[in-house]
Design a protein around this motif. Structure first.
Motif, PDB file in Angstrom:
ATOM      1  N   GLN A  38      -7.256 -17.417 -18.731  1.00 25.10           N
ATOM      2  CA  GLN A  38      -8.332 -17.765 -17.782  1.00 25.10           C
ATOM      3  C   GLN A  38      -7.994 -17.299 -16.368  1.00 25.10           C
ATOM      4  O   GLN A  38      -8.870 -16.883 -15.615  1.00 25.10           O
ATOM      5  CB  GLN A  38      -8.577 -19.279 -17.793  1.00 25.10           C
ATOM      6  N   LEU A  39      -6.722 -17.358 -16.020  1.00 22.44           N
ATOM      7  CA  LEU A  39      -6.332 -16.864 -14.694  1.00 22.44           C
ATOM      8  C   LEU A  39      -6.556 -15.362 -14.600  1.00 22.44           C
ATOM      9  O   LEU A  39      -6.923 -14.840 -13.540  1.00 22.44           O
ATOM     10  CB  LEU A  39      -4.864 -17.205 -14.405  1.00 22.44           C
ATOM     11  N   LEU A  40      -6.343 -14.655 -15.720  1.00 23.21           N
ATOM     12  CA  LEU A  40      -6.573 -13.215 -15.735  1.00 23.21           C
ATOM     13  C   LEU A  40      -8.051 -12.881 -15.594  1.00 23.21           C
ATOM     14  O   LEU A  40      -8.422 -11.886 -14.968  1.00 23.21           O
ATOM     15  CB  LEU A  40      -6.053 -12.615 -17.046  1.00 23.21           C
ATOM     16  N   ASP A  41      -8.886 -13.712 -16.194  1.00 22.99           N
ATOM     17  CA  ASP A  41     -10.324 -13.456 -16.173  1.00 22.99           C
ATOM     18  C   ASP A  41     -11.049 -14.793 -15.994  1.00 22.99           C
ATOM     19  O   ASP A  41     -11.547 -15.380 -16.946  1.00 22.99           O
ATOM     20  CB  ASP A  41     -10.745 -12.792 -17.501  1.00 22.99           C
ATOM     21  N   PRO A  42     -11.118 -15.282 -14.765  1.00 26.33           N
ATOM     22  CA  PRO A  42     -11.614 -16.654 -14.532  1.00 26.33           C
ATOM     23  C   PRO A  42     -13.086 -16.799 -14.921  1.00 26.33           C
ATOM     24  O   PRO A  42     -13.898 -15.904 -14.618  1.00 26.33           O
ATOM     25  CB  PRO A  42     -11.451 -16.842 -13.022  1.00 26.33           C
ATOM     26  N   PRO A  43     -13.433 -17.874 -15.598  1.00 23.96           N
ATOM     27  CA  PRO A  43     -14.848 -18.142 -15.852  1.00 23.96           C
ATOM     28  C   PRO A  43     -15.592 -18.187 -14.511  1.00 23.96           C
ATOM     29  O   PRO A  43     -15.045 -18.687 -13.519  1.00 23.96           O
ATOM     30  CB  PRO A  43     -14.841 -19.527 -16.506  1.00 23.96           C
ATOM     31  N   PRO A  44     -16.807 -17.663 -14.453  1.00 22.04           N
ATOM     32  CA  PRO A  44     -17.515 -17.586 -13.165  1.00 22.04           C
ATOM     33  C   PRO A  44     -17.602 -18.922 -12.441  1.00 22.04           C
ATOM     34  O   PRO A  44     -17.565 -18.961 -11.211  1.00 22.04           O
ATOM     35  CB  PRO A  44     -18.913 -17.090 -13.564  1.00 22.04           C
ATOM     36  N   ARG A  52      -9.494 -16.501  -5.868  1.00 21.79           N
ATOM     37  CA  ARG A  52     -10.344 -16.567  -7.059  1.00 21.79           C
ATOM     38  C   ARG A  52      -9.808 -15.725  -8.196  1.00 21.79           C
ATOM     39  O   ARG A  52      -9.725 -16.194  -9.322  1.00 21.79           O
ATOM     40  CB  ARG A  52     -11.807 -16.168  -6.806  1.00 21.79           C
ATOM     41  N   THR A  53      -9.460 -14.455  -7.924  1.00 19.82           N
ATOM     42  CA  THR A  53      -8.883 -13.594  -8.950  1.00 19.82           C
ATOM     43  C   THR A  53      -7.539 -13.071  -8.433  1.00 19.82           C
ATOM     44  O   THR A  53      -7.267 -13.126  -7.234  1.00 19.82           O
ATOM     45  CB  THR A  53      -9.820 -12.407  -9.239  1.00 19.82           C
ATOM     46  N   TYR A  54      -6.729 -12.560  -9.338  1.00 20.97           N
ATOM     47  CA  TYR A  54      -5.406 -12.095  -8.936  1.00 20.97           C
ATOM     48  C   TYR A  54      -5.477 -10.971  -7.904  1.00 20.97           C
ATOM     49  O   TYR A  54      -4.536 -10.752  -7.154  1.00 20.97           O
ATOM     50  CB  TYR A  54      -4.636 -11.599 -10.157  1.00 20.97           C
ATOM     51  N   ASP A  55      -6.608 -10.245  -7.886  1.00 21.11           N
ATOM     52  CA  ASP A  55      -6.722  -9.167  -6.909  1.00 21.11           C
ATOM     53  C   ASP A  55      -7.162  -9.686  -5.535  1.00 21.11           C
ATOM     54  O   ASP A  55      -7.315  -8.900  -4.597  1.00 21.11           O
ATOM     55  CB  ASP A  55      -7.686  -8.079  -7.404  1.00 21.11           C
ATOM     56  N   SER A  56      -7.390 -11.008  -5.445  1.00 20.82           N
ATOM     57  CA  SER A  56      -7.729 -11.676  -4.170  1.00 20.82           C
ATOM     58  C   SER A  56      -9.018 -11.159  -3.549  1.00 20.82           C
ATOM     59  O   SER A  56      -9.191 -11.195  -2.335  1.00 20.82           O
ATOM     60  CB  SER A  56      -6.581 -11.534  -3.140  1.00 20.82           C
ATOM     61  N   GLN A  57      -9.942 -10.707  -4.389  1.00 18.82           N
ATOM     62  CA  GLN A  57     -11.183 -10.149  -3.835  1.00 18.82           C
ATOM     63  C   GLN A  57     -12.137 -11.218  -3.297  1.00 18.82           C
ATOM     64  O   GLN A  57     -13.064 -10.895  -2.561  1.00 18.82           O
ATOM     65  CB  GLN A  57     -11.887  -9.301  -4.900  1.00 18.82           C
ATOM     66  N   ARG A  58     -11.947 -12.461  -3.699  1.00 20.96           N
ATOM     67  CA  ARG A  58     -12.815 -13.552  -3.233  1.00 20.96           C
ATOM     68  C   ARG A  58     -14.291 -13.194  -3.419  1.00 20.96           C
ATOM     69  O   ARG A  58     -15.124 -13.451  -2.539  1.00 20.96           O
ATOM     70  CB  ARG A  58     -12.546 -13.898  -1.757  1.00 20.96           C
ATOM     71  N   HIS A  59     -14.563 -12.618  -4.573  1.00 20.09           N
ATOM     72  CA  HIS A  59     -15.947 -12.237  -4.889  1.00 20.09           C
ATOM     73  C   HIS A  59     -16.393 -13.082  -6.072  1.00 20.09           C
ATOM     74  O   HIS A  59     -15.842 -12.982  -7.165  1.00 20.09           O
ATOM     75  CB  HIS A  59     -16.020 -10.749  -5.236  1.00 20.09           C
ATOM     76  N   SER A  60     -17.385 -13.943  -5.849  1.00 19.63           N
ATOM     77  CA  SER A  60     -17.857 -14.832  -6.903  1.00 19.63           C
ATOM     78  C   SER A  60     -18.971 -14.164  -7.695  1.00 19.63           C
ATOM     79  O   SER A  60     -19.935 -13.667  -7.109  1.00 19.63           O
ATOM     80  CB  SER A  60     -18.370 -16.136  -6.300  1.00 19.63           C
ATOM     81  N   SER A  89      -6.941 -25.749   3.785  1.00 17.17           N
ATOM     82  CA  SER A  89      -6.789 -25.671   2.333  1.00 17.17           C
ATOM     83  C   SER A  89      -7.959 -24.926   1.694  1.00 17.17           C
ATOM     84  O   SER A  89      -9.107 -25.086   2.099  1.00 17.17           O
ATOM     85  CB  SER A  89      -6.718 -27.094   1.772  1.00 17.17           C
ATOM     86  N   VAL A  90      -7.632 -24.106   0.700  1.00 13.09           N
ATOM     87  CA  VAL A  90      -8.660 -23.480  -0.138  1.00 13.09           C
ATOM     88  C   VAL A  90      -8.767 -24.320  -1.411  1.00 13.09           C
ATOM     89  O   VAL A  90      -7.809 -24.404  -2.176  1.00 13.09           O
ATOM     90  CB  VAL A  90      -8.278 -22.028  -0.483  1.00 13.09           C
ATOM     91  N   PRO A  91      -9.914 -24.955  -1.654  1.00 14.73           N
ATOM     92  CA  PRO A  91     -10.020 -25.806  -2.845  1.00 14.73           C
ATOM     93  C   PRO A  91      -9.919 -24.975  -4.132  1.00 14.73           C
ATOM     94  O   PRO A  91     -10.301 -23.803  -4.158  1.00 14.73           O
ATOM     95  CB  PRO A  91     -11.415 -26.427  -2.719  1.00 14.73           C
ATOM     96  N   ILE A  92      -9.401 -25.611  -5.161  1.00 14.26           N
ATOM     97  CA  ILE A  92      -9.366 -25.034  -6.502  1.00 14.26           C
ATOM     98  C   ILE A  92     -10.297 -25.875  -7.361  1.00 14.26           C
ATOM     99  O   ILE A  92     -10.288 -27.110  -7.268  1.00 14.26           O
ATOM    100  CB  ILE A  92      -7.930 -25.088  -7.066  1.00 14.26           C
ATOM    101  N   VAL A  93     -11.114 -25.230  -8.192  1.00 14.83           N
ATOM    102  CA  VAL A  93     -12.049 -25.970  -9.050  1.00 14.83           C
ATOM    103  C   VAL A  93     -11.828 -25.568 -10.501  1.00 14.83           C
ATOM    104  O   VAL A  93     -11.843 -24.385 -10.840  1.00 14.83           O
ATOM    105  CB  VAL A  93     -13.512 -25.719  -8.643  1.00 14.83           C
ATOM    106  N   VAL A  94     -11.598 -26.589 -11.332  1.00 18.33           N
ATOM    107  CA  VAL A  94     -11.393 -26.391 -12.766  1.00 18.33           C
ATOM    108  C   VAL A  94     -12.366 -27.287 -13.520  1.00 18.33           C
ATOM    109  O   VAL A  94     -12.251 -28.517 -13.477  1.00 18.33           O
ATOM    110  CB  VAL A  94      -9.949 -26.772 -13.187  1.00 18.33           C
TER     111      VAL A  94
END
Lengths: 543, 275
Positions: A38-44, A52-60, A89-94
């Motif tokens: 899931q970290l490799l390919d996070p659910p939208p 948000r993604t490992y590439d840090s693009q912060r694109h939702s 802080s940057v929130p994390i949502v799971v």
């Protein structure tokens, strides 16, 4: 009673498992574990890592909030963090649970309702520095602390499972960065280089807390790069790791920005390039070994930490698809590197007021302009020490192929003196700087072409004269930005036009996120002492 | 340095703690805070002080209890010693004028009543207590220690440093009138017909957050809920003094009273072991 309860639990557990397997969840949410896949390919709908993604693009990829309906965006809930100062802080949502932090504390919140599920507080609560967020993996939440420990908590209850020391708080260290979770490992950094404390990056076993490797940001004697420090100056060289990084799982490389050398403003005792301060380093994720580095500001004299988040993009460059790393540095230059090799490809200023270098050489080394070094009387330099950008995260939109960032235009006056290193956590800056009264800073949001750095548009944040906030990009062509006046604003990613705004009432210094719960998209940002979320007016929720 | 890894961490820290000399709360007392001194003080108190105070430190006809859930005016060894020897002005507490060693023995006992469990841990077989916790006692079904165990009840990793021995004992033997906040038993039936039981962590008019009996976290908005049924009593059993033998109960207390995160440096252990 406990036996009865256990029997009941067992039977309900069986029913639940059946229900989950059969996909019969009707109503309510059950928070789940986070896998490496899931970290490799996070659910939208989830925001699982700092960028948000490992590439840090912060694109939702979420697409419910559009240019057409963003004007209807309204607050969904506000959660005040008790005792908070200025949240970064940057929130994390799971799966509908939000984890948000401040120094020594984590709150787990119902991400739909804004209600607290649990709270963890570290005691004794040493007060040092900021906290920029948590990491998640499996059933655990990870946070680093003001006394430089990495702590793992049960994501369901906040119970502490293990803790490991990153560095000695007695020596003056703390750890403000959000930890970074990869496959079975948690990466954590430390601060503070300004105290002359040498930095490093650690990898810990995610299950046990055992330290797996350490990368020293200041090479020790016998290691390549140590010769870039005069005499014993490497011993108090700084090079903190106070922000998170990025990761390329295919190359198995971690990319991390390294902070400033010490003493910050007096370069005399530390003649040389002072590796690996003011660099991005590419580390093998299994061993922590250095694969390559690129130094943005050799022998920095202005405390321009190069910790700013690197964004990873695979994009054509001069007719060939390249694995790129792009980075807007606090020194005012935007860099495009090949992230396989570290090769310098492009570098251009992203600010108008830049007087310390006339440009970059073919290899990306700055061409210095004399007369801007800190002096006893003070010297005028642009950008100032607060930098052309800072910890606030940039974003990348694949559709526009543009890089978006918070920019500070402004100059400062830098001073230096002689100072002796003092162990135990004391400033070793050898004096400092002031913001120039002639050119007070002004914040902008700017869009740059990914590979050329050409400015596409800018949005001036009127009267914003303090560190700004980070950005989030959405698949619907929106950029969300905060500012120090407290406004949270939606910008058109193509034109930079403001499409919606809300006055949160307090300075925004954090980077926003977007997530969804049961089909409803939210924006969330820490503003002042509050976590503030926004959504479109509630409609029927999807099951 | 990594510490606090699973159960063995607790066990090793327990062993290390046992080897330590008298603890800080008895530092002013020239006789220390050893078990023998405390026992002597206990006997002296029951012999000399129960004219006014109750036996074993309970409330008496004319004197207050020695340990209760309130703030104490006299916190230190010296303050207690002076109160015993010189009395308390404007009260019925007279100057006792005891031999000094006897007064210090009583001080040691009173402080032991007020101390956290880790300061005066119960005697017993710690390993056997651990076995009971994870086995016959079924404590680990609802309680977690250093990441191991169930989630319905409170985390006990630091229990010994948070509660007195008396309170730990009470929690296992005395029924509370209401379930504590965050541990209220609840059964939710959703509009989809599912039923989930567990404990409510937080609730208001529009949402409910709970831990289910399956140790999963569940989040509901009010429109998803058809019915909520609350349990009147805490899920915590209070018959441990009856369901366990006397020695088993003592061993369990010996184990629980030593659960502590204090002296972090002393508790470095190998990872992933269980007691």
């Amino acid at each position: 009673m406990i036996a009865e309860m256990s029997n009941r639990a067992a039977s309900i557990g069986r029913v639940l498992r059946c229900a989950v397997v059969a996909g019969l969840l009707a109503g309510g949410l059950s928070a789940g574990e986070v896998t490496y896949e899931q970290l490799l390919d996070p659910p939208p709908e989830n925001w699982l890592t700092y960028g948000r993604t490992y590439d840090s693009q912060r694109h939702s990829p979420l697409d419910q909030i559009t240019k057409e309906n963003v004007s209807q965006l309204a607050p969904a809930w506000i959660f005040p963090m008790p005792g908070a100062r200025r949240l970064e802080s940057v929130p994390i949502v799971v799966d509908g649970v939000m984890y948000v932090s401040q120094p020594n504390e984590i709150y787990a919140l119902d991400a739909r309702a804004g209600r607290q599920i649990w709270k963890w507080r570290r005691e004794p609560a040493r007060q040092r520095g900021n906290n920029r967020g948590v990491a998640v993996l499996g059933n655990l939440v990870y946070v680093s602390t003001p006394d430089a420990h990495l702590v793992a908590l049960d994501a369901r209850t906040g119970s502490m499972v293990w803790e490991s020391e990153i560095a000695s708080s007695e020596d003056g260290y703390w750890s403000p960065a959000a930890p970074f979770a990869i496959d079975g490992r948690i990466i954590a950094g430390n601060a503070a280089g300004d105290y002359g404390l040498n930095g490093w990056l650690d990898a810990f076993d995610a299950t046990t807390g055992e330290r797996l490797w350490r990368f020293y940001t200041i090479p020790r004697p016998g290691e390549p790069g140590n010769e870039t420090w005069a005499g014993d100056s490497w011993k108090t060289g700084g090079g903190a790791t106070w922000l998170s990084g990025s990761f390329d799982p295919e190359l198995n490389l971690l990319y991390w920005g390294i902070g400033n050398p010490a003493p910050d403003f007096d370069g005399e005792p530390r003649r040389g390039d002072n590796l690996y301060t003011e660099s991005v380093v590419a580390l093998d994720a299994d061993s922590g070994k250095l694969r390559w580095y690129f130094q943005f500001t050799p022998h920095d004299l202005h405390d321009w930490d190069s910790v700013e988040i690197p964004i990873l993009v695979d994009a054509p460059y001069k007719g060939r698809l390249r694995k790129l790393l792009v980075h807007a540095d606090r020194n005012g230059f935007y860099y495009v590197l090949d992230r396989e090799t570290g090769e310098f490809l492009e570098g251009v200023p992203f600010i108008d007021k830049l007087n310390w270098a006339s440009g970059l050489t073919e290899t990306g080394r700055p061409i210095r302009v004399p007369g801007v070094e800190p002096t006893l009387q003070g010297n005028f330099v642009c950008p100032s020490t607060s930098g052309a950008t800072n910890w606030m995260s940039p974003a990348y939109n694949p559709a526009t192929n543009w890089f978006y960032l918070a920019v500070k235009e402004g100059c400062g006056v830098s001073y230096k003196s002689k100072q002796e290193f003092r162990p135990g956590g004391f400033s070793y800056a050898a004096t400092g700087y002031i913001e120039s009264p002639r050119f007070p800073w002004q914040m902008f949001v700017r869009a740059l072409d990914l590979t050329t750095g050409e400015r596409k548009w800018e949005y001036r944040q009127v009267n914003s004269r303090h560190y700004g906030a980070g950005l989030v990009s959405t698949a619907t062509g929106l950029i969300f930005a905060g500012d120090d006046q407290g406004f949270f604003t939606a910008l058109d990613a193509v034109t930079g036009d403001p499409l919606w705004h809300f006055n949160t009432g307090t300075r925004i210094s954090a980077s926003p996120i977007s997530y969804a719960v049961k089909g409803r998209q939210y924006l969330a940002v820490c503003s002042g002492v509050n976590v503030v979320t926004f959504a479109l007016p509630a409609g029927p929720e999807a099951d | 340095m990594t510490w606090c890894r699973r159960g063995l961490g607790i066990l090793v820290s327990v062993v290390l703690l046992l080897g330590l000399p008298s603890l800080a709360w008895g530092a002013e007392n020239p006789l220390g805070s050893g078990a023998e001194v405390i026992a002597e003080g206990h006997a002296l108190f029951n012999k000399l002080c129960t004219v006014c105070h109750g036996v074993d430190g309970a409330p008496g006809d004319r004197g207050p209890a020695m340990a209760a859930q309130r703030r104490y005016l006299r916190q230190t060894d010296t303050e207690l010693f002076q109160a015993i020897q010189e009395g308390i002005p404007d009260s019925e507490m007279p100057p006792m004028g005891l031999p000094e060693d006897d007064a210090w023995r009583i001080v040691a006992w009173i402080r032991s009543l007020r101390a956290k469990a880790i300061d005066v841990p119960a005697d017993g077989d710690i390993q056997q207590g651990s076995n009971i916790f994870w086995g016959k006692g079924e404590c680990g079904r609802c309680h977690v220690i250093s990441g191991r165990g169930g989630l319905l009840g409170p985390d006990l990793t630091n229990l010994g440093a948070q509660m007195s021995l008396n309170r730990i004992q009470e929690a296992m033997t005395v029924e509370k009138p209401h379930p504590p906040l965050g541990y209220r038993p609840v059964t939710v039936t959703t509009k989809g017909g599912r039923t989930i039981s567990g404990v409510s962590k937080n609730e208001h008019n529009f949402s409910l957050q709970m831990i289910g009996d399956d140790d999963r976290l569940y989040l509901f908005s009010s429109e998803e809920i058809d019915k909520i049924v609350y349990g009147e009593k805490s899920l915590m059993p209070t018959d441990y003094d009856r369901r366990l033998s006397e020695s088993e109960f003592r061993d369990l207390l010996a184990f629980l009273s030593r659960l502590s995160l204090r002296r972090r440096e002393s508790s470095s252990v190998e990872p992933n072991q269980t007691p």
